[in-house]
Design an enzyme around this catalytic site. Structure first.
Site, PDB file in Angstrom:
ATOM      1  N   GLY A  12       0.795  -1.215   0.000  1.00 41.30           N
ATOM      2  CA  GLY A  12       0.000   0.000   0.000  1.00 41.30           C
ATOM      3  C   GLY A  12       0.827   1.264   0.000  1.00 41.30           C
ATOM      4  N   ASN A  99       6.745  -7.461  11.912  1.00 39.04           N
ATOM      5  CA  ASN A  99       7.617  -6.663  11.047  1.00 39.04           C
ATOM      6  C   ASN A  99       9.094  -6.747  11.414  1.00 39.04           C
ATOM      7  OD1 ASN A  99       5.427  -5.883   9.565  1.00 39.04           O
ATOM      8  ND2 ASN A  99       5.285  -3.820  10.394  1.00 39.04           N
ATOM      9  N   ASP A 155       5.068  12.883  10.265  1.00 37.42           N
ATOM     10  CA  ASP A 155       4.688  13.687  11.430  1.00 37.42           C
ATOM     11  C   ASP A 155       4.826  15.180  11.132  1.00 37.42           C
ATOM     12  OD1 ASP A 155       4.379  11.249  12.812  1.00 37.42           O
ATOM     13  OD2 ASP A 155       6.515  11.229  13.286  1.00 37.42           O
ATOM     14  N   HIS A 184       8.417   8.139  16.372  1.00 38.31           N
ATOM     15  CA  HIS A 184       7.381   8.059  15.335  1.00 38.31           C
ATOM     16  C   HIS A 184       6.234   7.167  15.781  1.00 38.31           C
ATOM     17  CE1 HIS A 184       5.553   8.263  11.437  1.00 38.31           C
ATOM     18  NE2 HIS A 184       5.717   6.978  11.195  1.00 38.31           N
ATOM     19  N   MET A 238       1.938   8.518   3.708  1.00 38.46           N
ATOM     20  CA  MET A 238       3.227   7.957   4.110  1.00 38.46           C
ATOM     21  C   MET A 238       4.159   7.831   2.918  1.00 38.46           C
ATOM     22  SD  MET A 238       4.948   6.856   6.781  1.00 38.46           S
ATOM     23  CE  MET A 238       6.436   7.526   6.058  1.00 38.46           C
TER      24      MET A 238
END
Length: 337
Positions: A12, A99, A155, A184, A238
């Protein structure tokens, strides 16, 4: 010739990120790696009439390391958006067990095939995955802290956008370049609205509105997760943020003009200003601060900003430091143990 590799290019974030990189004139070779669907993404992008050549790399099995090696060889810059996205109710820490191993294995591939590349980590939780990459590169004897970047740019993008939305008749997001420090995730994110041209707008807000604005920046990702109703997390914004940092690094490599960006970095003593910064953040090894970029990576940490923050921001910083210590230890421990 500049070669950029995207690890997780079919995801994505990876797809829109690859699109943005495809049209960057500084990039001559765009290498796309993923464990699924990447040939289709590459074929689609290859029809775009920009000058970069697109190649795709799909492993034939879990044991196949050839595809990753080919994707990485000769790379100047590697961006890693690989991993699973957040789902409703999940925090970035919930993603860690999945992850962490993905990022570790990709970092091993970088160590073996592109040890001199600039490495940008998007995979969450960034506060832990960046230390994972650092420790993996260290174990292979190829670690350069000046070339490792945790992407916290989203951010900043949100901080700029959200304050401008409070003053739609007098400002736009491009009027601002808010420094966002710390980490983050959630309360580790500390936007410094008290510094620069955002100060007058921020000070005009009520105390309640200020708290709402800070909270929105810290937990902006939740808005997207909820709005997508379980179908994903922040991908387009992102991808833009990851591209923005990558583009700044490419500019720093090719020009002599000063380029400054915030990034989650290793406060290693080999970097100018890092030791001074470390003393101001309770000796944390990793922290997001504005840095000066150059041909060889991070040239200088702009730590002086820590001396200029408001009393309220100091309180936010104390909370961020406490949480970051645990996040960093989690990442380091994953590799060492």
């Amino acid at each position: 010739m500049v070669k950029v590799t995207v690890l997780g290019a079919a995801g994505g974030i990876g797809q829109p990120l690859s699109l943005l990189l495809k049209i960057n004139p500084a990039i001559k070779q765009l290498s796309l790696f993923d464990v699924v669907n990447v040939p289709g993404v590459g074929a689609d992008l290859s029809h775009i009439c920009s000058d970069s050549q697109t190649t795709t790399h799909l492993p034939s099995s879990r044991e196949d390391k050839t595809a990753l090696a080919e994707a990485l060889k000769g790379s100047n810059l590697v961006v890693i958006p690989a991993g699973v996205p957040r789902k409703p109710g999940m925090t970035r820490d919930d993603l860690f067990n999945i992850n962490a191993s993905i990022v570790r294995d990709l970092a091993q591939g970088i160590a073996e095939n592109a040890p001199d590349a600039f490495v940008l980590i998007i995979s969450n939780p960034v506060n832990s995955t960046v230390p994972i990459v650092a420790e993996t590169l260290k174990k292979n004897g190829v670690y350069n802290p000046k070339k490792l970047f945790g992407v916290t740019t989203l951010d900043i993008v949100r901080a700029n956008t959200f304050i401008s939305q409070l003053y739609p008749d007098s400002t736009t997001p491009s009027n601002f370049n808010i420094n966002v420090i710390g980490g983050h995730s959630g309360e580790t994110i500390v936007p410094l609205y008290s510094i620069g041209n955002s100060k007058k707008y921020y000070n005009d807000l009520s105390e309640e509105k200020q708290k709402e604005l800070i909270h929105r920046v810290q937990f902006g990702g939740d808005e997207v997760v909820q709005a997508k109703n379980g179908a994903g997390s922040a991908t387009l914004s992102m991808a833009y943020a990851g591209y923005k940092l990558a583009d700044s690094i490419l500019k720093a490599i090719s020009t002599s003009e000063e380029v400054v960006e915030c990034t989650f970095l290793n406060l290693d003593s080999s970097i100018k200003g890092a030791s001074e910064a470390k003393k101001l953040v309770n000796n944390l090894d990793f922290f997001s601060l504005p840095v000066k970029l150059g041909k060889n990576g991070i040239e200088e940490v702009k730590y002086e900003i820590l001396n200029d923050i408001s009393d309220d921001e100091k309180k936010l910083l104390a909370v961020a430091i406490d949480q970051l210590e645990k996040n960093i230890e989690k990442g380091v421990g994953f590799i060492k143990n």
